[in-house]
Design a protein around this motif. Sequence first.
Motif, short mmCIF file in Angstrom:
data_model
loop_
_atom_site.label_atom_id
_atom_site.label_comp_id
_atom_site.label_asym_id
_atom_site.label_seq_id
_atom_site.Cartn_x
_atom_site.Cartn_y
_atom_site.Cartn_z
N GLU A 27 39.36 38.58 16.23
CA GLU A 27 40.05 37.90 17.30
C GLU A 27 40.95 38.74 18.50
OE1 GLU A 27 43.17 35.39 15.22
OE2 GLU A 27 41.58 33.66 14.61
N LEU A 28 41.27 40.25 18.07
CA LEU A 28 42.00 41.19 19.13
C LEU A 28 41.28 41.66 19.47
CD1 LEU A 28 44.30 42.60 16.72
CD2 LEU A 28 44.87 41.87 18.26
N TYR A 29 39.72 41.65 18.74
CA TYR A 29 38.72 42.43 19.76
C TYR A 29 37.87 41.33 21.15
CZ TYR A 29 33.54 43.80 21.49
OH TYR A 29 32.34 43.98 21.41
N PHE A 30 37.62 39.95 20.78
CA PHE A 30 37.13 39.36 21.62
C PHE A 30 38.70 38.80 22.68
CE2 PHE A 30 33.92 37.26 18.59
CZ PHE A 30 33.47 37.63 19.01
N GLU A 31 39.45 38.93 21.83
CA GLU A 31 40.43 38.16 23.24
C GLU A 31 41.27 39.45 24.40
OE1 GLU A 31 44.27 37.99 21.19
OE2 GLU A 31 43.95 36.34 20.66
N SER A 32 40.09 40.96 24.25
CA SER A 32 40.77 42.41 25.12
C SER A 32 39.04 42.01 25.72
CB SER A 32 40.08 43.36 23.53
OG SER A 32 39.21 43.36 23.37
N VAL A 33 38.20 41.53 24.99
CA VAL A 33 36.74 41.69 26.02
C VAL A 33 37.53 40.62 26.88
CG1 VAL A 33 34.74 40.24 25.58
CG2 VAL A 33 35.57 42.49 23.86
N LEU A 34 37.64 39.11 26.59
CA LEU A 34 37.87 38.22 27.94
C LEU A 34 38.48 38.98 28.73
CD1 LEU A 34 38.13 35.52 25.70
CD2 LEU A 34 35.89 35.84 26.94
N MET A 37 36.86 40.91 31.32
CA MET A 37 36.20 40.41 31.61
C MET A 37 36.68 39.61 32.98
SD MET A 37 33.08 39.22 29.97
CE MET A 37 32.78 38.21 30.38
N ALA A 38 37.92 39.03 32.57
CA ALA A 38 38.65 38.57 33.47
C ALA A 38 39.54 39.34 34.55
CB ALA A 38 39.79 37.92 33.19
N TYR A 39 40.09 40.75 33.66
CA TYR A 39 40.18 41.81 35.13
C TYR A 39 39.12 42.02 35.94
CZ TYR A 39 41.85 46.17 36.87
OH TYR A 39 42.68 46.85 37.03
N LEU A 40 38.36 42.10 35.55
CA LEU A 40 36.82 42.68 36.13
C LEU A 40 36.28 41.57 37.35
CD1 LEU A 40 34.83 45.05 33.70
CD2 LEU A 40 35.86 45.48 36.08
N ILE A 41 36.28 40.56 37.43
CA ILE A 41 36.16 39.26 37.63
C ILE A 41 37.16 38.72 38.99
CG2 ILE A 41 35.48 36.51 38.22
CD1 ILE A 41 34.97 36.80 35.37
N SER A 42 38.53 39.00 38.53
CA SER A 42 39.48 39.34 39.27
C SER A 42 39.60 40.12 40.95
CB SER A 42 41.23 38.68 39.05
OG SER A 42 41.31 39.84 37.81
N HIS A 43 39.20 41.57 40.29
CA HIS A 43 39.61 42.62 40.93
C HIS A 43 38.24 43.03 41.71
CE1 HIS A 43 43.84 42.27 39.35
NE2 HIS A 43 44.07 43.07 39.82
N ARG A 44 37.23 42.68 41.87
CA ARG A 44 35.90 43.47 42.29
C ARG A 44 36.12 42.41 43.54
NH1 ARG A 44 30.14 40.44 41.48
NH2 ARG A 44 31.80 38.62 41.64
N ALA A 45 35.30 43.74 44.05
CA ALA A 45 35.20 43.52 45.62
C ALA A 45 33.85 42.95 45.70
CB ALA A 45 34.72 45.26 46.59
N PRO A 46 33.37 42.25 46.30
CA PRO A 46 32.36 41.48 46.87
C PRO A 46 30.93 43.18 47.37
CG PRO A 46 34.37 40.58 48.23
CD PRO A 46 34.89 41.66 48.21
N ARG A 47 29.94 42.22 47.20
CA ARG A 47 29.26 42.93 47.26
C ARG A 47 28.46 42.23 48.55
NH1 ARG A 47 26.59 42.25 41.22
NH2 ARG A 47 28.24 43.05 40.05
N GLY A 48 27.18 43.57 48.48
CA GLY A 48 26.33 42.89 50.03
C GLY A 48 26.79 43.30 51.31
N ILE A 49 26.41 42.48 51.91
CA ILE A 49 26.48 42.68 53.81
C ILE A 49 28.35 42.48 53.79
CG2 ILE A 49 26.20 41.59 55.60
CD1 ILE A 49 23.19 41.30 55.02
N GLY A 50 28.53 41.09 53.05
CA GLY A 50 30.20 40.70 52.98
C GLY A 50 30.77 41.28 52.54
N SER A 51 30.75 42.38 52.08
CA SER A 51 31.66 43.15 52.40
C SER A 51 33.07 43.57 52.45
CB SER A 51 31.72 45.20 51.20
OG SER A 51 30.99 45.28 52.52
N PHE A 52 32.92 42.84 54.08
CA PHE A 52 33.93 43.61 55.18
C PHE A 52 33.68 41.58 55.49
CE2 PHE A 52 33.46 48.09 54.48
CZ PHE A 52 34.71 48.77 54.17
#
Length: 177
Positions: A27-34, A37-52
Amino acid sequence: TSDQVDMISYITEENKRRKRKRIILIELYFESVLLGMAYLISHRAPRGIGSFSDDEHKYTLRKYLLKDMYDGSEAACYDQLRLTKRNFHDFCTMLCERCGLSSSVYVTVEEKVAMFLLVAGHGLKMKLLRGTYKRSLGTISTHFSAILRAILSMHGEFIKLPDANVQSPNDYKWKWF
């Protein structure tokens, strides 16, 4: 037999404890993985041409052009603005102090003066500045007029009128002056 029953109950309890421990760790492992993933999704910069966004790109481009122009080499500043770096900064300061010129929310005094000097010093069309500085023609024209009015308000310091008592030379070419 009693020892065997005790041993079996001990083993059973030990297996149950290990199973609970494994379940908690999973349970702890899955919570930390989730959470990861939530952190990476929320703090990820947009990719490609539209980065700015377009505005950020325009701002960065203008900042780079101006920094390169009047904070770069002395020769580059003189070639583009027809003033040395020191004279350019002194001119901007003079326009601010004596004429009340100030930076607007989006355009600095240095950018206004640089655009004016490019048009006046090189005969550059305002449409070319529109492409270079990513500004509208209205913005460029407004700031050009503001700088021109500020300079004309200091005409006594910049323009020396001819002395009427001086005789003009007899040279026939002099009539054009």
